[in-house]
Design an enzyme around this catalytic site. Sequence first.
Site, mmCIF file in Angstrom:
data_model
loop_
_atom_site.group_PDB
_atom_site.id
_atom_site.type_symbol
_atom_site.label_atom_id
_atom_site.label_comp_id
_atom_site.label_asym_id
_atom_site.label_seq_id
_atom_site.Cartn_x
_atom_site.Cartn_y
_atom_site.Cartn_z
ATOM 1 N N ARG A 64 30.483 46.847 38.742
ATOM 2 C CA ARG A 64 31.332 47.629 37.804
ATOM 3 C C ARG A 64 30.630 47.645 36.362
ATOM 4 O O ARG A 64 31.020 48.677 35.711
ATOM 5 C CB ARG A 64 32.550 46.551 37.634
ATOM 6 C CG ARG A 64 33.567 46.726 38.930
ATOM 7 C CD ARG A 64 35.050 45.950 38.645
ATOM 8 N NE ARG A 64 34.369 44.539 38.577
ATOM 9 C CZ ARG A 64 34.369 43.772 39.512
ATOM 10 N NH1 ARG A 64 34.535 44.207 40.908
ATOM 11 N NH2 ARG A 64 34.175 42.633 39.494
ATOM 12 N N GLU A 101 30.272 30.191 41.913
ATOM 13 C CA GLU A 101 31.088 29.051 42.296
ATOM 14 C C GLU A 101 30.839 28.424 43.621
ATOM 15 O O GLU A 101 30.689 27.203 43.778
ATOM 16 C CB GLU A 101 32.735 29.447 41.973
ATOM 17 C CG GLU A 101 33.448 28.651 41.259
ATOM 18 C CD GLU A 101 34.629 29.246 41.160
ATOM 19 O OE1 GLU A 101 34.893 30.499 41.209
ATOM 20 O OE2 GLU A 101 35.949 28.343 40.819
HETATM 21 P P1 AMP Z 1 29.863 35.246 35.828
HETATM 22 O O1 AMP Z 1 28.416 35.305 36.149
HETATM 23 O O2 AMP Z 1 30.532 34.096 35.953
HETATM 24 O O3 AMP Z 1 29.690 35.479 34.213
HETATM 25 O O4 AMP Z 1 30.610 36.353 36.559
HETATM 26 C C1 AMP Z 1 30.596 37.687 36.001
HETATM 27 C C2 AMP Z 1 30.390 38.771 37.036
HETATM 28 O O5 AMP Z 1 31.499 38.462 37.913
HETATM 29 C C3 AMP Z 1 30.735 40.095 36.627
HETATM 30 O O6 AMP Z 1 30.030 41.109 37.231
HETATM 31 C C4 AMP Z 1 32.416 40.359 36.811
HETATM 32 O O7 AMP Z 1 32.390 41.659 37.188
HETATM 33 C C5 AMP Z 1 32.711 39.231 37.852
HETATM 34 N N1 AMP Z 1 33.876 38.602 37.584
HETATM 35 C C6 AMP Z 1 33.896 37.219 37.328
HETATM 36 N N2 AMP Z 1 35.110 36.750 37.075
HETATM 37 C C7 AMP Z 1 35.813 37.763 37.065
HETATM 38 C C8 AMP Z 1 37.208 38.049 36.770
HETATM 39 N N3 AMP Z 1 38.109 37.064 36.717
HETATM 40 N N4 AMP Z 1 37.732 39.170 37.042
HETATM 41 C C9 AMP Z 1 36.923 40.226 37.123
HETATM 42 N N5 AMP Z 1 35.660 40.151 37.435
HETATM 43 C C10 AMP Z 1 34.946 38.786 37.416
#
Ligand code: AMP
Length: 177
Positions: A64, A101
């Site tokens: 995205r 996670e």
């Molecule tokens: P993080 O590495 O935990 O910051 O996760 C970020 C990535 O996971 C991004 O590429 C987001 O597109 C996706 N992502 C994580 N959490 C969400 C959420 N609650 N809604 C949509 N996309 C998420």
Amino acid sequence: MSDQIAQRVRAATREVPDFPSIGIGFKDITPVLADAALTADAIGAMSGPFEHEAISHVVAIESRGFIFGMPIALRLGASFVPARKPGKLPWKTVSESYALEYRADVLEMHQDALGAGARVLIVDDVLATGGTAAAAARLVTQLGGVVVALTVLSELTFLGARERLPFPIHSLVRYDV
Ligand code: AMP
């Protein structure tokens, strides 16, 4: 102005509970993308603060991040660089793994994607824990670039990514719970 855009983006974003797994509130941006005027305004708000930062490359995170990364790169007159999941890029790559996670994942970039001294803006849709953005930043550093900032449409502030990421973060919409 950007407050109004943020409000419209917040109103248009659909929260899908328990997707893709129990306990995750997924920020579905497809209703934002369906509104051309709102998407154009959001892209302007995501890129505006960096117009005078001499950004040479936009590194966008699969998948995205690509949606926002390409128009932001065009607005800034910067090269577009995809950071992709493993095995997708055809040329020689550098890679970085990061923890999610329940599993680890990997991001890759082409070895020749940045020149030394590149001034990079990283782009994604949602900032959650910051693990993905941190991996993208390590790829930039591996290739001799400098991370000027990360720009995202939405930030889940309650996950504390800002405390972990050693570069400025610009987010249009912030969710505190
Ligand atoms: P993080 O590495 O935990 O910051 O996760 C970020 C990535 O996971 C991004 O590429 C987001 O597109 C996706 N992502 C994580 N959490 C969400 C959420 N609650 N809604 C949509 N996309 C998420």
